[in-house]
Design a protein around this motif. Sequence first.
Motif, PDB file in Angstrom:
ATOM      1  N   THR A 107     -10.127   3.849  -8.227  1.00  0.00           N
ATOM      2  CA  THR A 107      -9.783   5.262  -8.100  1.00  0.00           C
ATOM      3  C   THR A 107      -8.278   5.430  -8.265  1.00  0.00           C
ATOM      4  OG1 THR A 107     -11.615   5.643  -6.561  1.00  0.00           O
ATOM      5  CG2 THR A 107      -9.832   7.265  -6.579  1.00  0.00           C
ATOM      6  N   ALA A 108      -7.885   6.236  -9.237  1.00  0.00           N
ATOM      7  CA  ALA A 108      -6.466   6.500  -9.463  1.00  0.00           C
ATOM      8  C   ALA A 108      -5.939   7.452  -8.395  1.00  0.00           C
ATOM      9  CB  ALA A 108      -6.257   7.092 -10.847  1.00  0.00           C
ATOM     10  N   THR A 109      -4.759   7.135  -7.885  1.00  0.00           N
ATOM     11  CA  THR A 109      -4.140   7.936  -6.829  1.00  0.00           C
ATOM     12  C   THR A 109      -2.692   8.228  -7.201  1.00  0.00           C
ATOM     13  OG1 THR A 109      -5.525   6.842  -5.172  1.00  0.00           O
ATOM     14  CG2 THR A 109      -3.605   8.027  -4.368  1.00  0.00           C
ATOM     15  N   ILE A 110      -2.304   9.495  -7.093  1.00  0.00           N
ATOM     16  CA  ILE A 110      -0.921   9.898  -7.347  1.00  0.00           C
ATOM     17  C   ILE A 110      -0.464  10.747  -6.170  1.00  0.00           C
ATOM     18  CG2 ILE A 110       0.685  11.133  -8.863  1.00  0.00           C
ATOM     19  CD1 ILE A 110      -1.255  10.622 -11.169  1.00  0.00           C
ATOM     20  N   GLY A 111       0.583  10.320  -5.495  1.00  0.00           N
ATOM     21  CA  GLY A 111       1.083  11.049  -4.347  1.00  0.00           C
ATOM     22  C   GLY A 111       2.079  12.118  -4.725  1.00  0.00           C
ATOM     23  N   GLU A 112       2.367  12.982  -3.781  1.00  0.00           N
ATOM     24  CA  GLU A 112       3.368  14.016  -3.998  1.00  0.00           C
ATOM     25  C   GLU A 112       4.722  13.383  -4.314  1.00  0.00           C
ATOM     26  OE1 GLU A 112       3.608  16.666  -0.725  1.00  0.00           O
ATOM     27  OE2 GLU A 112       1.458  17.146  -0.733  1.00  0.00           O
ATOM     28  N   ASP A 113       5.424  13.982  -5.232  1.00  0.00           N
ATOM     29  CA  ASP A 113       6.786  13.575  -5.618  1.00  0.00           C
ATOM     30  C   ASP A 113       6.828  12.343  -6.513  1.00  0.00           C
ATOM     31  OD1 ASP A 113       8.531  15.497  -4.341  1.00  0.00           O
ATOM     32  OD2 ASP A 113       7.943  14.602  -2.430  1.00  0.00           O
ATOM     33  N   GLU A 114       5.737  11.631  -6.683  1.00  0.00           N
ATOM     34  CA  GLU A 114       5.787  10.388  -7.471  1.00  0.00           C
ATOM     35  C   GLU A 114       6.069  10.688  -8.934  1.00  0.00           C
ATOM     36  OE1 GLU A 114       2.263   8.111  -6.896  1.00  0.00           O
ATOM     37  OE2 GLU A 114       2.727   7.610  -4.815  1.00  0.00           O
ATOM     38  N   LEU A 115       6.965   9.908  -9.508  1.00  0.00           N
ATOM     39  CA  LEU A 115       7.262   9.967 -10.935  1.00  0.00           C
ATOM     40  C   LEU A 115       6.791   8.710 -11.651  1.00  0.00           C
ATOM     41  CD1 LEU A 115      10.901  11.421 -10.858  1.00  0.00           C
ATOM     42  CD2 LEU A 115       8.766  12.649 -11.339  1.00  0.00           C
ATOM     43  N   LEU A 150      -2.920  -2.342   5.447  1.00  0.00           N
ATOM     44  CA  LEU A 150      -4.283  -2.399   4.927  1.00  0.00           C
ATOM     45  C   LEU A 150      -5.082  -3.508   5.592  1.00  0.00           C
ATOM     46  CD1 LEU A 150      -3.589  -1.918   1.118  1.00  0.00           C
ATOM     47  CD2 LEU A 150      -4.739  -0.297   2.620  1.00  0.00           C
ATOM     48  N   THR A 151      -6.362  -3.259   5.813  1.00  0.00           N
ATOM     49  CA  THR A 151      -7.289  -4.282   6.284  1.00  0.00           C
ATOM     50  C   THR A 151      -8.059  -4.817   5.083  1.00  0.00           C
ATOM     51  OG1 THR A 151      -9.138  -2.757   6.642  1.00  0.00           O
ATOM     52  CG2 THR A 151      -7.508  -2.963   8.418  1.00  0.00           C
ATOM     53  N   GLN A 152      -9.089  -5.613   5.340  1.00  0.00           N
ATOM     54  CA  GLN A 152      -9.905  -6.116   4.234  1.00  0.00           C
ATOM     55  C   GLN A 152     -10.785  -5.019   3.639  1.00  0.00           C
ATOM     56  OE1 GLN A 152     -12.951  -8.946   5.177  1.00  0.00           O
ATOM     57  NE2 GLN A 152     -13.537  -7.932   7.081  1.00  0.00           N
ATOM     58  N   TYR A 153     -10.924  -3.898   4.360  1.00  0.00           N
ATOM     59  CA  TYR A 153     -11.845  -2.849   3.919  1.00  0.00           C
ATOM     60  C   TYR A 153     -11.153  -1.893   2.954  1.00  0.00           C
ATOM     61  CZ  TYR A 153     -14.732  -4.618   7.699  1.00  0.00           C
ATOM     62  OH  TYR A 153     -15.483  -5.432   8.513  1.00  0.00           O
ATOM     63  N   THR A 154     -10.850  -2.398   1.768  1.00  0.00           N
ATOM     64  CA  THR A 154     -10.225  -1.597   0.730  1.00  0.00           C
ATOM     65  C   THR A 154     -11.178  -1.424  -0.443  1.00  0.00           C
ATOM     66  OG1 THR A 154      -9.284  -3.510  -0.416  1.00  0.00           O
ATOM     67  CG2 THR A 154      -7.962  -2.525   1.355  1.00  0.00           C
ATOM     68  N   GLU A 155     -10.913  -0.403  -1.215  1.00  0.00           N
ATOM     69  CA  GLU A 155     -11.742  -0.167  -2.392  1.00  0.00           C
ATOM     70  C   GLU A 155     -11.664  -1.343  -3.364  1.00  0.00           C
ATOM     71  OE1 GLU A 155     -12.210   3.771  -4.830  1.00  0.00           O
ATOM     72  OE2 GLU A 155     -10.721   2.518  -5.851  1.00  0.00           O
ATOM     73  N   ILE A 156     -10.482  -1.917  -3.510  1.00  0.00           N
ATOM     74  CA  ILE A 156     -10.324  -3.046  -4.424  1.00  0.00           C
ATOM     75  C   ILE A 156     -11.241  -4.196  -4.015  1.00  0.00           C
ATOM     76  CG2 ILE A 156      -8.728  -4.832  -5.218  1.00  0.00           C
ATOM     77  CD1 ILE A 156      -8.278  -2.183  -6.566  1.00  0.00           C
ATOM     78  N   GLY A 167       0.902   4.223 -10.095  1.00  0.00           N
ATOM     79  CA  GLY A 167       0.121   3.002 -10.132  1.00  0.00           C
ATOM     80  C   GLY A 167       0.130   2.340  -8.775  1.00  0.00           C
ATOM     81  N   LYS A 168      -0.792   2.748  -7.924  1.00  0.00           N
ATOM     82  CA  LYS A 168      -0.864   2.148  -6.600  1.00  0.00           C
ATOM     83  C   LYS A 168      -2.313   2.055  -6.173  1.00  0.00           C
ATOM     84  CE  LYS A 168      -0.120   6.476  -4.026  1.00  0.00           C
ATOM     85  NZ  LYS A 168       0.791   7.170  -3.099  1.00  0.00           N
ATOM     86  N   GLN A 169      -2.548   1.242  -5.159  1.00  0.00           N
ATOM     87  CA  GLN A 169      -3.894   1.011  -4.686  1.00  0.00           C
ATOM     88  C   GLN A 169      -4.433   2.225  -3.948  1.00  0.00           C
ATOM     89  OE1 GLN A 169      -6.364  -2.350  -2.074  1.00  0.00           O
ATOM     90  NE2 GLN A 169      -4.225  -2.672  -2.605  1.00  0.00           N
ATOM     91  N   CYS A 170      -5.703   2.540  -4.201  1.00  0.00           N
ATOM     92  CA  CYS A 170      -6.356   3.625  -3.481  1.00  0.00           C
ATOM     93  C   CYS A 170      -6.549   3.202  -2.026  1.00  0.00           C
ATOM     94  CB  CYS A 170      -7.712   3.935  -4.123  1.00  0.00           C
ATOM     95  SG  CYS A 170      -8.665   5.163  -3.221  1.00  0.00           S
ATOM     96  N   ARG A 171      -6.088   4.051  -1.121  1.00  0.00           N
ATOM     97  CA  ARG A 171      -6.156   3.726   0.301  1.00  0.00           C
ATOM     98  C   ARG A 171      -7.256   4.513   1.022  1.00  0.00           C
ATOM     99  NH1 ARG A 171      -1.719   1.408   3.089  1.00  0.00           N
ATOM    100  NH2 ARG A 171      -0.243   0.407   1.680  1.00  0.00           N
ATOM    101  N   ARG A 172      -8.251   4.972   0.293  1.00  0.00           N
ATOM    102  CA  ARG A 172      -9.311   5.736   0.951  1.00  0.00           C
ATOM    103  C   ARG A 172     -10.054   4.847   1.943  1.00  0.00           C
ATOM    104  NH1 ARG A 172     -14.565   4.801  -0.498  1.00  0.00           N
ATOM    105  NH2 ARG A 172     -14.963   3.596  -2.414  1.00  0.00           N
ATOM    106  N   ASN A 177      -5.420   5.005 -18.304  1.00  0.00           N
ATOM    107  CA  ASN A 177      -5.983   6.310 -18.622  1.00  0.00           C
ATOM    108  C   ASN A 177      -6.614   6.980 -17.403  1.00  0.00           C
ATOM    109  OD1 ASN A 177      -6.016   7.235 -21.688  1.00  0.00           O
ATOM    110  ND2 ASN A 177      -6.078   4.992 -21.652  1.00  0.00           N
ATOM    111  N   LEU A 178      -7.059   6.182 -16.427  1.00  0.00           N
ATOM    112  CA  LEU A 178      -7.549   6.771 -15.177  1.00  0.00           C
ATOM    113  C   LEU A 178      -6.427   7.539 -14.487  1.00  0.00           C
ATOM    114  CD1 LEU A 178      -9.652   3.800 -13.699  1.00  0.00           C
ATOM    115  CD2 LEU A 178     -10.518   5.834 -14.889  1.00  0.00           C
ATOM    116  N   TRP A 179      -5.216   6.979 -14.509  1.00  0.00           N
ATOM    117  CA  TRP A 179      -4.072   7.669 -13.909  1.00  0.00           C
ATOM    118  C   TRP A 179      -3.667   8.882 -14.748  1.00  0.00           C
ATOM    119  CZ3 TRP A 179      -5.154   3.159 -11.678  1.00  0.00           C
ATOM    120  CH2 TRP A 179      -4.795   2.988 -10.336  1.00  0.00           C
ATOM    121  N   ALA A 180      -3.828   8.783 -16.059  1.00  0.00           N
ATOM    122  CA  ALA A 180      -3.556   9.942 -16.909  1.00  0.00           C
ATOM    123  C   ALA A 180      -4.515  11.081 -16.577  1.00  0.00           C
ATOM    124  CB  ALA A 180      -3.671   9.551 -18.379  1.00  0.00           C
ATOM    125  N   ASP A 181      -5.795  10.750 -16.393  1.00  0.00           N
ATOM    126  CA  ASP A 181      -6.781  11.775 -16.037  1.00  0.00           C
ATOM    127  C   ASP A 181      -6.441  12.421 -14.693  1.00  0.00           C
ATOM    128  OD1 ASP A 181      -8.147  11.162 -18.345  1.00  0.00           O
ATOM    129  OD2 ASP A 181      -9.652   9.899 -17.353  1.00  0.00           O
TER     130      ASP A 181
END
Length: 726
Positions: A75-83, A29-35, A86-91, A177-181
């Motif tokens: 922004t909530a992000t859920i990848g394939e296979d994740e159980l 990641l660079t400094q240009y993150t959503e966070i 809770g991770k940072q949005c990498r858009r 709840n963002l991740w739940a949505d």
Amino acid sequence: MASDTLSNLANATDRIQRLRESVLNLETLTQYTEINLLKSRAWRQSFELGGIPGVLASLVYRRGAIQAYVLENQTATIGEDELVVGKQCRRALSDAEKTELDDWLTRTMSIRPQIGGMGSHMAIDFQKVLRLGCRGIEAQSKRKMSSLTYDQPDHLDKIAFYEACLLCLKALAKASNLWADEADRQASITTDSKRKAELTEIARICRKVPEHPAETFYEAVQSMHFVNAMLTFHLPGLYQLGRPDRYLYPYYKRDIEMGRITKDRAQELWDCVCIALNDLVPKGLAVGYMVGGRDANGNDTSNELTEIMVESAAHTRLAYPGIGLCWHSGSPKHLMDRSAEILATGTSHPAIYNDETITNGLIGLGLPPADACEYIHSTCVEISPIACSNVWVASPYINLLLPLHDAIGVGKEASPAYASFEELLAKVRHNLEAKVAEESRVQSLLRLGRFQQGGNPLLSCFVNDCIAHGKDIDQGGARYDWIEMSFVGLANLADSLAAIEQLVFVENSVTMDQLREAIETDYEGKESLRQLILNRVPKYGNDDEHVDGLAKMATEWANEACSRNRVHPGTEVVAGFFCWIMHEYLGRQTCASPDGRKAGFPLGDGSGPAQGREKKGPTAAIKSTTSWDHTPMLGGIALNLKFIPGREKASFSRSLSSLLETYCKQGGFEVQVNVVDNEVLKKAQQHPEQYRDLVVRIGGYSDYFVGLSPQMQEEVIARFEHASEV
């Protein structure tokens, strides 16, 4: 993926192998993150748009409001296979967003409160998180605040702190709840019935925890990970998982007894956590957990979860998490044996920590047994109490060669005249004491600045005794808050002193001026002198009583110098001898040294021998390294051992298990192992794309070999290779 690691993943599920591959493909990641964009907007709202209501009364409240804004707007992000989510949005940010972020950072550097010093490097009170949830901690804060009034001046800061905590706790629940949505959204569009069920369960759990107490093992794991993840990339920092085999075990045991989970399912969930940690922390740093050890009464705490959490090292084979197995004389033998088997395959985890040495060190510092038995390796090997710590680690790193270089006149026209070796030693000690005092003053000022300008209410919600006392962690709310200085280059100092004593004071074959000139010119034209030093003067790490005694003397100097200093607000300074990557960084800045080391070459990689100098095998290296007292060195001690892979892995692992136990029985603090052939390392230098998952131990932590600097790669290669028949 390096082809020689595939067989070691055989017991991992297909899901885990896919998730592992996905994190290996992550870009830095660079400094240009959503966070960062959200943080800039929150600060701008606070400074330029009239402020967030209530913030003008308190910087702590302002910081809490900013933390809450970021939590609620990510922004909530859920990848394939994740159980476990809770991770940072990498858009990727748009050009307009990048310009907005750059503009904010440029224009406000001078007006935003700037704080220095160390942060994070700790583990929060996960038991409280799981037992009470955000709602329960909110209730605690409200009860404390109910007795405070605005007409009492000494109550105002506490009121602002509690209000900030309430903001953060509510925002943390909203974030989940963002991740739940997002899980519900993905469940509504997937055509895979199995994945739909998984996503539906993820949504249910995220609506429950961490807002409310956890009831099942899955809920507890998700709550633990989510809170830790929000701390890690929102604050940001390096937050460890503490002792999960202890606080998760009641949930696991109950689920097993009720038939709600199997051991294999628990293993996969934990493997998911371990892989997820690699998405949270940038490469080159460290995050992890510890297992095993003893409780306050000296009873062994290991259980079936301990075994599961050690086994994850074999399943994931990544740089993170840094797993620490806490050994004591009553530890189940199968835990050390299995750890040695995993290490023998080339996996760099777990590291072995001596529970007895570390616990005694904490008790010696004044901690009661109940707190002393609950410690964490804060990132690498630095020790901090779990749930109640604001300990600053590696604050700062101190180059042990510099006091010696100054004493012999490096950079001056002539060397001072010393009537005896003892007189030189006195000068070196004086210089070291002066450096420790100087750095203590610097750290004290940094802590004062943090007290005045800091504030971390989100973190303070989970650190004892912040809520109890109504104080933010930066204002002294944590129960323990000492600092730890890390001394780098112990082996180089001991070997240098041995060379000076023998050549200058005993044999009189070299003058101090001649030696000084040799190191100032990087031994140019004096290679014969360098070879004499390297090959005829005894070296630390070979069970030589005299040179080991010089190392012991240096550790006593460092410990005594630290013990004589205090930092704001009057807390202890503690010594340690670990280096992270600083042995390479400091070595690059340091001229040649009297031990025959060339200019720019890394210093010794921890508390063990300098690179390539342990000629009498690993047992001799262990005897040298444990010839001095590790107990008070809570800043951390790491002994690196490197072995050539052998064909008889079963035999090697049995011998390695015994060797690791021997180190602990001798009083050693921590030992870590690399089992890797230098030929493989050299191939990785030539073809890095083929070895992107090749993990090696550095100076207390693990890292990807191909991502290291060329200098650090050469340092790892230069370490002495012991035969696998130990």
